[in-house]
Design a protein around this motif. Structure first.
Motif, PDB file in Angstrom:
ATOM      1  N   ASP A 183      45.100  37.365  45.869  1.00 49.51           N
ATOM      2  CA  ASP A 183      45.191  37.705  44.210  1.00 49.51           C
ATOM      3  C   ASP A 183      44.317  39.112  44.472  1.00 49.51           C
ATOM      4  O   ASP A 183      43.426  39.330  45.342  1.00 49.51           O
ATOM      5  CB  ASP A 183      44.356  36.845  43.559  1.00 49.51           C
ATOM      6  CG  ASP A 183      45.288  35.533  43.254  1.00 49.51           C
ATOM      7  OD1 ASP A 183      46.573  35.648  43.134  1.00 49.51           O
ATOM      8  OD2 ASP A 183      44.583  34.545  42.871  1.00 49.51           O
ATOM      9  N   LYS A 193      43.730  33.296  47.430  1.00 47.41           N
ATOM     10  CA  LYS A 193      44.066  32.551  46.398  1.00 47.41           C
ATOM     11  C   LYS A 193      43.046  31.079  46.304  1.00 47.41           C
ATOM     12  O   LYS A 193      42.948  30.474  47.327  1.00 47.41           O
ATOM     13  CB  LYS A 193      45.438  32.106  46.403  1.00 47.41           C
ATOM     14  CG  LYS A 193      46.326  33.124  45.927  1.00 47.41           C
ATOM     15  CD  LYS A 193      47.782  32.738  45.835  1.00 47.41           C
ATOM     16  CE  LYS A 193      48.666  33.631  45.465  1.00 47.41           C
ATOM     17  NZ  LYS A 193      48.445  34.386  44.195  1.00 47.41           N
ATOM     18  N   ASN A 201      49.109  35.074  49.675  1.00 48.14           N
ATOM     19  CA  ASN A 201      47.789  34.244  49.543  1.00 48.14           C
ATOM     20  C   ASN A 201      47.015  34.984  49.012  1.00 48.14           C
ATOM     21  O   ASN A 201      45.392  34.670  49.077  1.00 48.14           O
ATOM     22  CB  ASN A 201      47.627  33.520  50.732  1.00 48.14           C
ATOM     23  CG  ASN A 201      48.460  32.380  51.090  1.00 48.14           C
ATOM     24  OD1 ASN A 201      48.965  31.602  50.202  1.00 48.14           O
ATOM     25  ND2 ASN A 201      48.772  32.293  52.548  1.00 48.14           N
TER      26      ASN A 201
END
Length: 319
Positions: free
Chosen positions: A161, A288, A159
């Motif tokens: 980035d 995310k 989850n």
């Protein structure tokens, strides 16, 4: 709403670095995977995006037009997203960011004020701490976005980035006016003149607090190679204070090079050490969904561009 398309990012990085190896390092993918991506993309489009010459990649005319078109698409979506947000957003939103002490100066003085002026409806909550603490707070959902140099060890990061900013090597930082004469040589893959372990052991070193990463890194290296601990004569609590002490000719210190560049100190020398170069990456890690907002994405891009600019502007000569 808008996210930077992976296709554009990959092609742009390959073009920027003129090849696959450095681009793959910054994108956190393998060279074979990046090579397959390029081949599949060219097959999909029916044109060659790069002219190959050995390991060198240069954009073709089609490749240049592809990047220009993608940039236009990104601009159109960003304008749309900004218009929608300006129309519908009545209440303030909060972006919770975390950063290490070493980045406080550039974020507080050059990035945050500029962002808040453009987006007065977004309230920035800023938290400063060690990277290991920041990593934990991000995974716990207590922060939206962090600047980190430490990988998320043995954790589920599905989850999260990652946005690469800069990479560099751990080296020894010396005062420009040092009276210490050291013998160096050049080794492949190292960025700076290389020092022998026995030479390092004779140097007066300045260390961060006990068990800090850079201190433990040089300690492990010297114990492994010559079975001796580093000659640490001064211990300080922040990277800023350590670099100021080096600049004042108090001693030498181990540090990753891009933190030296970001300090803005000009009168320092850099030397390599180690059996192999030790690479470190500075990245933005965020939950995310954070980049669904064009304002948040703009904050990320502003940070990346400003930090890279400072690193390139303040590059310090190695000898």
């Amino acid at each position: 709403m808008i996210k930077m398309r992976k296709d554009y990012t990959y092609i742009q990085r390959i073009a920027e670095y003129g090849g696959l190896t450095k681009a793959a390092d910054e994108l956190f993918v393998s060279v074979p995977a990046l090579s397959r991506f390029v081949k599949n993309k060219e097959k999909e489009l029916g044109v060659k995006l790069f002219q190959r010459n050995g390991k060198t990649f240069q954009l073709t005319y089609a490749g240049q037009k592809y990047l220009e078109t993608e940039e236009q698409i990104q601009t159109l979506w960003r304008n749309f997203d900004n218009s929608v947000q300006n129309h519908t957003q009545g209440l303030k939103t909060t972006l919770k960011i975390g950063f290490p002490l070493s980045l406080g100066k550039i974020l507080i003085s050059k990035i945050i004020p500029r962002f808040e002026k453009k987006y007065p409806r977004i309230s920035l909550y800023a938290y400063e701490d060690k990277v290991v603490v920041l990593n934990r707070l991000l995974l716990q959902g207590k922060l939206d976005l962090i600047f980190t140099m430490k990988e998320f060890e043995n954790k589920d990061t599905s989850n999260i980035d990652i946005f690469p900013i800069v990479s560099g090597q751990i080296c020894l930082i010396a005062p420009e006016r040092t009276s210490t004469v050291v013998e160096t040589n050049y080794r492949p893959s190292f960025s700076y003149p290389w020092l022998k372990p026995k030479t390092i052991n004779k140097l007066p070193l300045i260390g961060l607090r006990q068990h800090s990463f850079f201190r433990e890194h040089i300690k492990k290296y010297l114990l492994t190679t010559i079975a001796q601990e580093p000659n640490i004569q001064v211990t300080l609590s922040t990277i800023e204070h350590v670099l100021l002490a080096v600049d004042s000719n108090i001693g030498w210190t181990p540090m990753v090079d891009f933190l030296v560049y970001l300090s803005g100190l000009k009168h320092l020398k850099l030397y390599s050490f180690g059996s192999q170069p030790y690479q470190m990456n500075l990245v933005i890690a965020c939950n995310k969904g954070i980049t669904d907002s064009s304002a948040n994405l703009e904050f990320i891009n502003l940070c990346i561009n400003k930090i890279r600019k400072e690193v390139h502007k303040n590059g310090i000569k190695s000898n």
